[in-house]
Structure formats: structure tokens, C-alpha cells
Design a protein around this motif. Structure first.
Motif, short mmCIF file in Angstrom:
data_model
loop_
_atom_site.label_atom_id
_atom_site.label_comp_id
_atom_site.label_asym_id
_atom_site.label_seq_id
_atom_site.Cartn_x
_atom_site.Cartn_y
_atom_site.Cartn_z
N SER A 1 15.68 -12.10 0.33
CA SER A 1 15.59 -11.62 1.72
C SER A 1 16.05 -10.32 2.32
O SER A 1 15.26 -9.56 3.07
CB SER A 1 16.44 -12.88 2.60
OG SER A 1 16.12 -12.75 4.00
N SER A 2 17.23 -9.98 1.75
CA SER A 2 17.77 -8.40 2.29
C SER A 2 16.76 -7.34 1.61
O SER A 2 16.94 -6.28 2.09
CB SER A 2 19.01 -8.51 1.73
OG SER A 2 19.98 -9.43 2.02
N THR A 3 16.09 -7.61 0.49
CA THR A 3 15.06 -6.61 0.22
C THR A 3 13.85 -6.57 0.72
O THR A 3 12.91 -5.87 0.33
CB THR A 3 15.00 -6.53 -1.30
OG1 THR A 3 14.49 -7.85 -1.76
CG2 THR A 3 16.23 -6.09 -1.87
N LEU B 1 10.83 -9.86 -8.23
CA LEU B 1 11.84 -10.41 -8.63
C LEU B 1 12.74 -9.44 -9.31
O LEU B 1 14.05 -9.67 -9.19
CB LEU B 1 11.70 -11.45 -9.80
CG LEU B 1 11.12 -12.78 -9.41
CD1 LEU B 1 10.85 -13.85 -10.45
CD2 LEU B 1 11.77 -13.53 -8.11
N GLY B 2 12.34 -8.32 -9.83
CA GLY B 2 13.23 -7.26 -10.63
C GLY B 2 14.35 -6.86 -9.68
O GLY B 2 15.49 -6.98 -10.20
N LEU B 3 14.06 -6.31 -8.77
CA LEU B 3 15.11 -5.61 -7.91
C LEU B 3 16.32 -6.90 -7.27
O LEU B 3 17.48 -6.41 -7.58
CB LEU B 3 14.52 -4.81 -6.85
CG LEU B 3 15.45 -3.90 -5.91
CD1 LEU B 3 16.16 -3.06 -6.82
CD2 LEU B 3 14.74 -3.58 -4.61
N PRO B 4 15.77 -8.04 -6.71
CA PRO B 4 16.74 -8.84 -6.38
C PRO B 4 17.60 -9.19 -7.62
O PRO B 4 18.72 -9.58 -7.31
CB PRO B 4 15.62 -9.89 -5.92
CG PRO B 4 14.87 -9.36 -5.30
CD PRO B 4 14.16 -8.29 -6.33
N VAL B 5 17.02 -9.58 -8.74
CA VAL B 5 17.69 -9.85 -9.87
C VAL B 5 18.75 -8.83 -10.17
O VAL B 5 19.84 -9.35 -10.69
CB VAL B 5 16.71 -10.44 -10.99
CG1 VAL B 5 17.57 -10.73 -12.25
CG2 VAL B 5 16.19 -11.71 -10.62
N LYS C 1 17.26 2.47 -9.06
CA LYS C 1 16.31 1.76 -8.50
C LYS C 1 16.97 0.93 -7.11
O LYS C 1 16.74 1.07 -5.97
CB LYS C 1 15.57 0.70 -8.83
CG LYS C 1 14.47 0.06 -8.13
CD LYS C 1 13.27 -0.80 -8.87
CE LYS C 1 13.89 -1.56 -9.96
NZ LYS C 1 12.86 -2.37 -10.55
N VAL C 2 18.15 0.31 -7.57
CA VAL C 2 18.91 -0.28 -6.52
C VAL C 2 19.70 0.62 -5.51
O VAL C 2 19.70 0.42 -4.43
CB VAL C 2 20.05 -1.12 -7.28
CG1 VAL C 2 21.15 -1.68 -6.40
CG2 VAL C 2 19.32 -2.42 -7.93
N THR C 3 20.11 1.70 -6.36
CA THR C 3 21.10 2.66 -5.55
C THR C 3 20.22 3.60 -4.46
O THR C 3 20.67 4.05 -3.54
CB THR C 3 22.13 3.47 -6.27
OG1 THR C 3 21.25 4.23 -7.10
CG2 THR C 3 23.16 2.85 -7.12
N GLU C 4 18.92 4.01 -4.98
CA GLU C 4 18.03 4.78 -4.20
C GLU C 4 17.38 3.81 -3.18
O GLU C 4 17.40 4.05 -2.03
CB GLU C 4 17.08 5.30 -5.04
CG GLU C 4 17.71 6.57 -5.64
CD GLU C 4 16.59 7.27 -6.55
OE1 GLU C 4 15.31 6.94 -6.60
OE2 GLU C 4 16.76 8.24 -7.27
N LYS C 5 17.00 2.51 -3.24
CA LYS C 5 16.43 1.94 -2.36
C LYS C 5 17.34 1.17 -1.39
O LYS C 5 16.98 1.17 -0.16
CB LYS C 5 15.21 0.80 -3.14
CG LYS C 5 14.24 1.59 -3.80
CD LYS C 5 13.13 0.52 -4.13
CE LYS C 5 12.06 1.23 -5.00
NZ LYS C 5 11.15 2.30 -4.06
#
Length: 119
Positions: free
Chosen positions: A29-31, A37-41, A51-55
């Protein structure tokens, strides 16, 4: 229990995965449900990838961040597939893994999935 996700405590064939579902749904939900699924996982597992720290630079402060570091990427994706396919009504859309219409019944009220009570 038979047919469940390995490693979870169960009584007979019933498993309560609420503590696992909440942070996963919160991360999705937050993304915005736009990253599959990749980023939320990665967020739930506490990965500080580029990817996490930039987005989502604030993700490390989210209550779901790192709550699932004890499980593999594959395990979390299996849980998401279960939420999309085996739960009626589904909590996630089966193709995009975005939150399903009316699927936030795990929330503590208000919008989104969950809040900060991730035990």
C-alpha cells in the motif's frame, strides 16, 4: 500444518498469518501498488537496495521495514500469491498485486493496511 507456509506455527491445518500479512500489505500500500512484489518484499525484508533508497527514501522509517527479514524473498512472494489467489475475497489483485477493492479488511480502520502495530 499441511498446505501452509513452512516455518509458521499452526494448530492442525489452521494458521494465523496476520502478523505476517500486515507488514506485507502495508509495504504494498505504501508503495502505491505500482511496483509488483519485488520492491515491497525488499522493504519488508529490510533491504536497503538502491531501488528502495531512491524510490522511497523514508521506507527505512516505516513500521513494516525489516519486519520480515527472517523469511526469504520466495517465502514472501508465496504469501502474496496466497493473498491474491487463495483468500476469498482476495486481498491483492492477482496480476498487479495492488490492494484489491475492499481488500483492506486487515487494517485497523482508516485508510491503508495496518498502521504501526506490527508486533
Amino acid at each position: 500444518g499441511a498446505g501452509g507456509l513452512a516455518g509458521e506455527k499452526s494448530e492442525g491445518s489452521v494458521q494465523d498469518l496476520t502478523a505476517r500479512v500486515r507488514p506485507l500489505l502495508h509495504a504494498i500500500s505504501s508503495t502505491g501498488g505500482r511496483y509488483g512484489l519485488g520492491l515491497p518484499v525488499e522493504i519488508v525484508r529490510g533491504a536497503q537496495t538502491k531501488k528502495v533508497t531512491e524510490k522511497f527514501p523514508a521506507a527505512t522509517g516505516w513500521p513494516c521495514f525489516g519486519k520480515g527479514k527472517d523469511r526469504t524473498d520466495k517465502w514472501w512472494k508465496a504469501l502474496a500469491y496466497m493473498l491474491a489467489e487463495a483468500v476469498d475475497p482476495p486481498l491483492l489483485e492477482s496480476k498487479t498485486f495492488a490492494p484489491a477493492q475492499g481488500g483492506n479488511r486487515f487494517s485497523g480502520g482508516g485508510g491503508g493496511f495496518g498502521g504501526s502495530n506490527f508486533g
